[in-house]
Motif scaffolding. Structure first.
Motif, PDB file in Angstrom:
ATOM      1  N   ASP A   1       0.889  -1.338  -0.126  1.00  0.00           N
ATOM      2  CA  ASP A   1       0.067   0.010   0.036  1.00  0.00           C
ATOM      3  C   ASP A   1       0.871   1.402   0.138  1.00  0.00           C
ATOM      4  O   ASP A   1       1.867   1.176   0.611  1.00  0.00           O
ATOM      5  N   THR A   2       0.369   2.284  -0.645  1.00  0.00           N
ATOM      6  CA  THR A   2       1.208   3.610  -0.593  1.00  0.00           C
ATOM      7  C   THR A   2       0.007   4.749  -0.232  1.00  0.00           C
ATOM      8  O   THR A   2      -0.885   4.780  -0.838  1.00  0.00           O
ATOM      9  N   ARG A   3       0.547   5.545   0.424  1.00  0.00           N
ATOM     10  CA  ARG A   3      -0.119   6.639   1.181  1.00  0.00           C
ATOM     11  C   ARG A   3       0.590   7.923   0.730  1.00  0.00           C
ATOM     12  O   ARG A   3       2.069   8.132   0.840  1.00  0.00           O
ATOM     13  N   ILE A   4       0.146   9.101   0.144  1.00  0.00           N
ATOM     14  CA  ILE A   4       1.033  10.352  -0.109  1.00  0.00           C
ATOM     15  C   ILE A   4       0.074  11.522   0.650  1.00  0.00           C
ATOM     16  O   ILE A   4      -0.919  11.529   0.673  1.00  0.00           O
ATOM     17  N   LYS A   5       1.062  12.254   1.511  1.00  0.00           N
ATOM     18  CA  LYS A   5       0.660  13.447   1.972  1.00  0.00           C
ATOM     19  C   LYS A   5       0.963  14.665   1.407  1.00  0.00           C
ATOM     20  O   LYS A   5       1.953  14.600   0.686  1.00  0.00           O
ATOM     21  N   LEU A   6       0.453  15.767   1.383  1.00  0.00           N
ATOM     22  CA  LEU A   6       0.772  17.022   0.942  1.00  0.00           C
ATOM     23  C   LEU A   6       1.132  17.962   2.233  1.00  0.00           C
ATOM     24  O   LEU A   6       0.189  18.284   3.218  1.00  0.00           O
ATOM     25  N   VAL A   7       2.276  18.562   2.088  1.00  0.00           N
ATOM     26  CA  VAL A   7       2.366  19.543   3.203  1.00  0.00           C
ATOM     27  C   VAL A   7       2.417  20.978   2.624  1.00  0.00           C
ATOM     28  O   VAL A   7       3.327  21.412   1.710  1.00  0.00           O
ATOM     29  N   PRO A   8       1.254  21.784   2.628  1.00  0.00           N
ATOM     30  CA  PRO A   8       1.178  23.128   2.032  1.00  0.00           C
ATOM     31  C   PRO A   8       2.215  24.124   2.346  1.00  0.00           C
ATOM     32  O   PRO A   8       2.943  23.929   3.714  1.00  0.00           O
ATOM     33  N   ALA A   9       2.627  24.806   1.585  1.00  0.00           N
ATOM     34  CA  ALA A   9       3.739  25.664   1.671  1.00  0.00           C
ATOM     35  C   ALA A   9       3.489  26.995   2.670  1.00  0.00           C
ATOM     36  O   ALA A   9       4.316  27.616   3.234  1.00  0.00           O
ATOM     37  N   ASP A  10       1.980  27.095   3.041  1.00  0.00           N
ATOM     38  CA  ASP A  10       1.756  28.144   4.109  1.00  0.00           C
ATOM     39  C   ASP A  10       1.691  27.562   5.596  1.00  0.00           C
ATOM     40  O   ASP A  10       1.428  28.372   6.230  1.00  0.00           O
ATOM     41  N   GLY A  11       2.325  26.440   5.497  1.00  0.00           N
ATOM     42  CA  GLY A  11       2.613  26.066   6.978  1.00  0.00           C
ATOM     43  C   GLY A  11       1.158  25.355   7.509  1.00  0.00           C
ATOM     44  O   GLY A  11       1.616  24.863   8.873  1.00  0.00           O
ATOM     45  N   SER A  12       0.388  25.054   7.084  1.00  0.00           N
ATOM     46  CA  SER A  12      -0.905  24.674   7.474  1.00  0.00           C
ATOM     47  C   SER A  12      -0.625  22.872   7.777  1.00  0.00           C
ATOM     48  O   SER A  12       0.440  22.529   7.084  1.00  0.00           O
ATOM     49  N   ALA A  13      -1.457  22.230   8.250  1.00  0.00           N
ATOM     50  CA  ALA A  13      -1.265  20.858   8.839  1.00  0.00           C
ATOM     51  C   ALA A  13      -1.324  19.993   7.339  1.00  0.00           C
ATOM     52  O   ALA A  13      -1.830  20.101   6.606  1.00  0.00           O
TER      53      ALA A  13
END
Length: 250
Positions: free
Chosen positions: A224-236
């Motif tokens: 299984d693969t999961r992808i997270k996105l870390v926004p440039a504005d510092g939000s969670a």
């Protein structure tokens, strides 16, 4: 990966099990069992689990020690690599059991913990040979100016995986090996680094044009693969893809 058994006389190949997350290091005397390494949440084999594999059933079980590329020697011991060194532990090959705690037997042996390889071999007479060296997976991150001068970004070498540079050349993100890998972000302007919040168990960082950072978790046991996105504005960070939830969707 698939675990298969081949008959050298007839050429017949039998599949014992599919999707086996193992790196095999040797077949034990008698041909019924083998040793293998199962990577566990990390790009470094230092945190992997050494397994005893039944070649008739395809079943495998952990021996309870971390390391990689293990071999069995005639003295009744298991020898394996970890952190650039060789370790040994008493081993019952037929039962697939160890006893006692691993002991350091040789420092500074050439190996690669990323690819689970130790530069050692055993002769038919039981002689163990090795190549002196270090873990080639351990490295340092440096910047190079136009005059060719290098500058280290960390005080000490570390086990790194994938890395990426932001589109505006102000940050780099690196996958760092640990019991569970994580992503480390370094500010090239302020010359400061930090562990990325929410990145434990994730790696393979990739910047988008807007400065957002995508990080990936891959589970070898289930593929299984999961992808997270870390926004440039510092939000969670937020989960943007989970292959377990989309399986079978065309």
């Amino acid at each position: 990966n698939s675990l298969r058994r081949a008959d050298v006389r007839s050429g017949n190949v039998e599949t014992l099990s599919e999707n086996v997350p193992l790196f095999f290091s040797g077949v034990l005397p008698g041909g019924q069992f083998a040793l293998a390494t199962q990577r566990n949440f990390s790009i470094s084999g230092d945190y992997a689990e050494i397994q005893h594999v039944n070649l008739k059933t395809g079943e495998f079980k952990p021996l309870g020690i971390s390391g990689f590329d293990a071999i069995a020697i005639p003295t009744g011991h298991l020898v394996f690599g970890r952190n650039g060194n060789l370790f040994s532990v008493p081993f019952n090959a037929q039962l697939g059991e160890i006893s006692g705690e691993p002991q350091l037997v040789q420092k500074n042996v050439a190996m690669d913990s990323t690819f689970h390889q130790v530069q050692m071999a055993q002769s038919a007479t039981g002689t163990l040979v090795y190549v002196p060296g270090t873990d080639r997976a351990v490295g340092q991150v440096v910047t190079v100016d136009l005059d060719g001068q290098e500058s280290s970004l960390l005080p000490a070498p570390q086990r790194f995986g994938a890395l990426d540079v932001s589109a505006d050349d102000t940050e780099i993100a690196l996958q760092v090996a640990d019991v569970k890998d994580y992503v480390w972000v370094y500010d090239l302007v302020r010359r400061k680094g930090r562990k990325l919040a929410g990145s434990v168990g994730f790696g393979w960082p990739k910047y988008a044009q807007d400065g957002s950072l995508a990080i990936t978790e891959s589970t070898e046991a289930t593929l299984d693969t999961r992808i997270k996105l870390v926004p440039a504005d510092g939000s969670a960070p937020r989960l943007v893809m989970d292959s377990a939830e989309v399986e079978g969707v065309a």
